[in-house]
Every structure is written in structure tokens, then in C-alpha cells.
Design an enzyme around this catalytic site. Sequence first.
Site, mmCIF file in Angstrom:
data_model
loop_
_atom_site.group_PDB
_atom_site.id
_atom_site.type_symbol
_atom_site.label_atom_id
_atom_site.label_comp_id
_atom_site.label_asym_id
_atom_site.label_seq_id
_atom_site.Cartn_x
_atom_site.Cartn_y
_atom_site.Cartn_z
ATOM 1 N N LYS A 65 2.272 9.942 27.831
ATOM 2 C CA LYS A 65 1.122 10.852 27.769
ATOM 3 C C LYS A 65 -0.205 10.094 27.747
ATOM 4 C CE LYS A 65 2.210 13.123 23.979
ATOM 5 N NZ LYS A 65 3.428 12.389 23.592
ATOM 6 N N ARG A 79 1.509 20.346 18.798
ATOM 7 C CA ARG A 79 2.810 19.716 18.558
ATOM 8 C C ARG A 79 3.786 20.658 17.878
ATOM 9 N NH1 ARG A 79 1.176 13.851 18.767
ATOM 10 N NH2 ARG A 79 2.905 12.577 18.063
ATOM 11 N N ARG A 134 6.948 -1.170 22.731
ATOM 12 C CA ARG A 134 5.512 -0.957 22.966
ATOM 13 C C ARG A 134 4.651 -1.901 22.120
ATOM 14 N NH1 ARG A 134 3.304 5.104 22.916
ATOM 15 N NH2 ARG A 134 3.830 5.103 20.703
ATOM 16 N N ARG A 136 2.593 -1.244 16.836
ATOM 17 C CA ARG A 136 2.056 -0.162 16.014
ATOM 18 C C ARG A 136 2.932 0.053 14.793
ATOM 19 N NH1 ARG A 136 0.619 5.289 19.269
ATOM 20 N NH2 ARG A 136 1.875 6.205 17.622
ATOM 21 N N ARG A 140 10.269 10.420 14.508
ATOM 22 C CA ARG A 140 9.310 11.037 15.436
ATOM 23 C C ARG A 140 10.014 11.758 16.585
ATOM 24 N NH1 ARG A 140 6.275 6.019 16.926
ATOM 25 N NH2 ARG A 140 4.916 7.251 18.239
HETATM 26 P P1 AMP Z 1 0.740 9.804 18.414
HETATM 27 O O1 AMP Z 1 -0.202 8.659 18.601
HETATM 28 O O2 AMP Z 1 0.364 11.006 19.241
HETATM 29 O O3 AMP Z 1 2.184 9.417 18.603
HETATM 30 O O4 AMP Z 1 0.589 10.289 16.891
HETATM 31 C C1 AMP Z 1 0.840 9.414 15.817
HETATM 32 C C2 AMP Z 1 1.060 10.222 14.529
HETATM 33 O O5 AMP Z 1 -0.124 10.986 14.236
HETATM 34 C C3 AMP Z 1 2.185 11.257 14.601
HETATM 35 O O6 AMP Z 1 3.462 10.696 14.336
HETATM 36 C C4 AMP Z 1 1.749 12.237 13.513
HETATM 37 O O7 AMP Z 1 1.999 11.723 12.217
HETATM 38 C C5 AMP Z 1 0.228 12.259 13.694
HETATM 39 N N1 AMP Z 1 -0.182 13.305 14.670
HETATM 40 C C6 AMP Z 1 -0.733 13.103 15.920
HETATM 41 N N2 AMP Z 1 -0.986 14.280 16.508
HETATM 42 C C7 AMP Z 1 -0.579 15.237 15.656
HETATM 43 C C8 AMP Z 1 -0.570 16.663 15.694
HETATM 44 N N3 AMP Z 1 -1.002 17.354 16.758
HETATM 45 N N4 AMP Z 1 -0.097 17.331 14.592
HETATM 46 C C9 AMP Z 1 0.334 16.668 13.501
HETATM 47 N N5 AMP Z 1 0.380 15.334 13.406
HETATM 48 C C10 AMP Z 1 -0.088 14.615 14.461
#
Ligand code: AMP
Length: 214
Positions: free
Chosen positions: A13, A88, A127, A160, A171
Amino acid sequence: MRIVLLGAPGSGKGTQAQKLVAGHGIPQVSTGDLLRAELKSGSAPGLRAKADMDAGRLVADELVLEIIKRRLEMDDARNGFILDGFPRNCTQAQDLAQLLRQIDKPLDAVLLLDIDMDILRKRLTGRRTCSVTGKVLNIHFSPQQDLDASIAAGGELVHRADDNDETIARRLNVYQEQTRPLIEFYKSIDLLRVVDAMGTAEEVSERIQQALKY
Ligand code: AMP
């Protein structure tokens, strides 16, 4: 153009959002990036989100909604945006629909990046981000010369904190249970376009361009 990029963590994404930014001149709005920035600045929302982020759980809906609302009100989002990592779950999808209804700016498309789960695991465990250029690389898939170039530039390949095995499993689980139901939701309101997300970033980008034409 107002687009949602839907897909599991590691489906590409972020990479595809950046390509769309370059092609359409609209911003990428990633809730993950916004939350990491809040965390880095030591703000109250950032501190509230930290435990859930570290554990790979979803952060509270109202906190994410507040952050996204503020971001979409910014000038650069007036002509469109690419939502990456939001919504999400079903509550967030309803909140987004309501928010966009209020400003009379409905979504144009929801692009589902469709990918095999085994490839996803490798993408996530491998990653790394170059500490100098910010470029996202993968120790399993990136060309060796790109990995070498990062080291030669004095960069470190940073892993990360939430890309470890346990958090990755959680996740992916969260995605299956809470985010996947959005596929049916967006299909039912005729916004969903499924894009095969296997192959190179360029191939996927080309498929996205095609999917946005109809
Ligand atoms: P990402 O970088 O999109 O993988 O997001 C990293 C972390 O941020 C996720 O595992 C969640 O803990 C939090 N997070 C990101 N976007 C959301 C969302 N829309 N709703 C809730 N938690 C989020």
C-alpha cells in the site's frame, strides 16, 4: 480523486500510494505514518497509541478518526487524497463515509491489493528502511545493488519495531478479522476494484492505472 488503498500489512500500500502521489499530485494519507509522527513528537495521542502499535493491535477508533479528520482538512487534501491504512475496520469505514458525506466529497474507488499470505510474511519480516534516504527495501526481494547502495551511502537498514515475528502474526490476524470484512462492504456499494498485487511494484502500479480507468 479520492481513493482508499485496502490490503494486508505488507501488500504494498505504501509503495503504491507513493506512486499515485507522483502521478496524480494528491497526498498520501497514511494513518500508520501519522501515528508514528505523533509518537515521535511525544504528543498525548502518540503516547496513547504506543502500546497498541508496539503490540500490533489497532489503535482506538476515536483517536485515529481525530487524526485523520485533522489531516483531511489540510489544504493539500482539497483536491483529493490516497488513504493508506485507513479505514481498518467497519466502524472506521462508517466514520469515513460520514465524514466525507459532511464535506460532500465521496470516495471514487477502493483498490484492494490482493496478495498471497506466504509472500506477505516474507515481505514483512524482510522489510527495512534506509536510514539515509528513507527508501523502503527488502532483504529477501530488493536487488543486491540497492541494498549495497544504502550501506555505501552510510545508511543503516532499519527494521521497524513492529516488523518482528510475533507482532507480524498479530497484525495479519487483525487484518483477517477486522479489515477483510471491508472488502464485502465496499463491494456492496460498488466501489471495490481488485488489483493483483503480486510481481514488481511497477507491474502492480500499471494494474492500478488500468483499474482506475473504468
Ligand atoms: P501501518 O504502518 O499502516 O502498518 O500501521 C502501523 C500500526 O499503526 C498498526 O499496527 C496499528 O497499531 C496502527 N494503525 C495504523 N492505522 C490504523 C488505523 N486505521 N486504525 C487503528 N490503528 C492503526
